[in-house]
Scaffold this motif. Structure first.
Motif, PDB file in Angstrom:
ATOM      1  N   CYS A  29      28.796  49.723  60.433  1.00  0.00           N
ATOM      2  CA  CYS A  29      29.834  49.002  61.172  1.00  0.00           C
ATOM      3  C   CYS A  29      30.545  48.056  60.204  1.00  0.00           C
ATOM      4  N   LEU A  31      31.879  45.284  61.304  1.00  0.00           N
ATOM      5  CA  LEU A  31      31.675  43.934  61.844  1.00  0.00           C
ATOM      6  C   LEU A  31      30.179  43.609  61.836  1.00  0.00           C
ATOM      7  N   ARG A  32      29.853  42.343  62.127  1.00  0.00           N
ATOM      8  CA  ARG A  32      28.444  41.931  62.232  1.00  0.00           C
ATOM      9  C   ARG A  32      28.333  40.920  63.374  1.00  0.00           C
ATOM     10  N   CYS A  33      28.295  41.433  64.605  1.00  0.00           N
ATOM     11  CA  CYS A  33      28.188  40.528  65.750  1.00  0.00           C
ATOM     12  C   CYS A  33      26.831  39.816  65.727  1.00  0.00           C
ATOM     13  N   TRP A  35      25.107  38.900  68.164  1.00  0.00           N
ATOM     14  CA  TRP A  35      24.210  39.424  69.203  1.00  0.00           C
ATOM     15  C   TRP A  35      24.171  40.964  69.207  1.00  0.00           C
ATOM     16  N   CYS A  36      24.548  41.585  68.106  1.00  0.00           N
ATOM     17  CA  CYS A  36      24.606  43.066  68.067  1.00  0.00           C
ATOM     18  C   CYS A  36      23.325  43.682  68.641  1.00  0.00           C
ATOM     19  N   THR A  38      22.610  46.875  68.494  1.00  0.00           N
ATOM     20  CA  THR A  38      22.181  48.035  67.696  1.00  0.00           C
ATOM     21  C   THR A  38      22.162  47.631  66.213  1.00  0.00           C
ATOM     22  N   THR A  41      22.377  49.915  63.221  1.00  0.00           N
ATOM     23  CA  THR A  41      23.622  50.549  62.768  1.00  0.00           C
ATOM     24  C   THR A  41      24.527  49.566  62.023  1.00  0.00           C
ATOM     25  N   SER A  42      24.181  48.278  62.043  1.00  0.00           N
ATOM     26  CA  SER A  42      25.074  47.267  61.455  1.00  0.00           C
ATOM     27  C   SER A  42      24.339  46.405  60.419  1.00  0.00           C
ATOM     28  N   GLY A  71      28.559  53.774  68.211  1.00  0.00           N
ATOM     29  CA  GLY A  71      28.148  53.331  66.882  1.00  0.00           C
ATOM     30  C   GLY A  71      27.193  52.162  66.977  1.00  0.00           C
ATOM     31  N   GLY A  72      27.219  51.331  65.894  1.00  0.00           N
ATOM     32  CA  GLY A  72      28.095  51.320  64.742  1.00  0.00           C
ATOM     33  C   GLY A  72      29.581  51.436  65.111  1.00  0.00           C
ATOM     34  N   ASN A 100      34.946  49.449  68.268  1.00  0.00           N
ATOM     35  CA  ASN A 100      35.278  48.024  68.277  1.00  0.00           C
ATOM     36  C   ASN A 100      36.788  47.807  68.122  1.00  0.00           C
ATOM     37  N   LYS A 117      35.852  42.342  69.947  1.00  0.00           N
ATOM     38  CA  LYS A 117      34.837  41.290  69.907  1.00  0.00           C
ATOM     39  C   LYS A 117      35.466  39.900  69.991  1.00  0.00           C
TER      40      LYS A 117
HETATM   41  S1  SF4 Z   1      27.908  47.876  66.276  1.00  0.00           S
HETATM   42 FE1  SF4 Z   1      29.229  46.861  67.801  1.00  0.00          FE
HETATM   43  S2  SF4 Z   1      28.025  45.075  68.459  1.00  0.00           S
HETATM   44 FE2  SF4 Z   1      27.115  45.798  66.502  1.00  0.00          FE
HETATM   45  S3  SF4 Z   1      28.127  44.633  64.878  1.00  0.00           S
HETATM   46 FE3  SF4 Z   1      29.321  46.508  65.161  1.00  0.00          FE
HETATM   47  S4  SF4 Z   1      30.922  45.977  66.626  1.00  0.00           S
HETATM   48 FE4  SF4 Z   1      29.359  44.397  66.762  1.00  0.00          FE
END
Ligand code: SF4
Length: 225
Positions: A29, A31-33, A35-36, A38, A41-42, A71-72, A100, A117
């Motif tokens: 991914c 991004l790095r949320c 509260w992700c 998954t 995948t990130s 995803g991801g 995303n 996000k």
């Molecule tokens: S997989 Fe989705 S929730 Fe997780 S970091 Fe990427 S955008 Fe954010």
């Protein structure tokens, strides 16, 4: 393709909630949320590889019309995604892509499920904060999807402040209210219950769709569901 898992379950969110579907989860991914849900995948991506042909074979074995590519961030692998979707479409599958909404590519899909996000997703990790903040909202990408596909726009909601951010995006992109889906933030049923009554009232007032997270209430925070 870099991928994480392929599994058969019920769609747990959004307007196709409850429909038996095969999920193909890509890995990595941009991004790095914070509260992700998954992180495999990130934050800590697994290094699994699969060819488009093998992915197609494994997806097809479940004999499900509905396929969800998630995803991801699936659009990081534009070329392979395009090829996979083309073949799935040729075979008559209904394709949802969960994204995303930061990268656009003209792929074959029946539903683009965007999940932009909000600022509640900013991570604590200092190194990723800047990258995440600079990349999390891409209005031109969202606009392209909205113009070219049937879309839903899902938001993970933590508190009242998030609703203002949602409204700003909805107004600036003229997103139809029936395409906006609000979901309570939480990685288990207890966390979701804390926000669901309040969020249901917000949806009634704003005419947005409320979505529970069906897979969490049935199976909990388990992979492959
Ligand atoms: S997989 Fe989705 S929730 Fe997780 S970091 Fe990427 S955008 Fe954010």
């Amino acid at each position: 393709m870099k991928y994480s898992e392929i599994f058969y379950t019920l769609q747990g969110e959004g307007k196709l909630i409850g429909i038996p579907s095969v999920f193909f989860r890509t890995s990595y991914c941009n991004l790095r949320c914070g509260w992700c849900d998954t992180p495999y995948t990130s934050w800590n991506p697994e290094n699994k590889q699969i060819s488009v042909a093998e992915a197609l074979k494994q997806i097809t074995q479940f004999k499900s019309k509905y396929v969800v590519i998630t995803g991801g961030e699936p659009f990081l692998q534009k070329d392979e995604l395009t090829e996979l979707c083309q073949q799935l479409a040729t075979n008559g599958h209904h394709i949802t892509i969960e994204t995303n909404a930061t990268i656009f590519a003209p792929v074959a899909a029946n539903l683009i499920s965007m999940s932009p996000k909000l600022s509640n997703s900013i991570p604590i990790d200092k190194q990723w904060q800047k990258i995440h903040e600079a990349g999390r909202i891409k209005l031109e990408v969202m606009s392209s999807f909205l113009k070219q596909y049937d879309c839903q726009v899902k938001f993970v909601i933590n508190s009242e402040r998030d609703i203002e951010e949602v409204q700003d995006l909805v107004n600036s992109l003229s997103i139809p209210t029936e395409s906006v889906v609000l979901m309570p933030q939480g990685i288990n049923s207890d966390e979701i219950k804390q926000r669901q009554h309040w969020l249901a009232e917000v949806c009634k007032k704003m005419k947005y769709r409320y979505s529970p997270r069906l897979h969490l209430s049935i199976w909990g925070d388990k992979r492959g569901t």
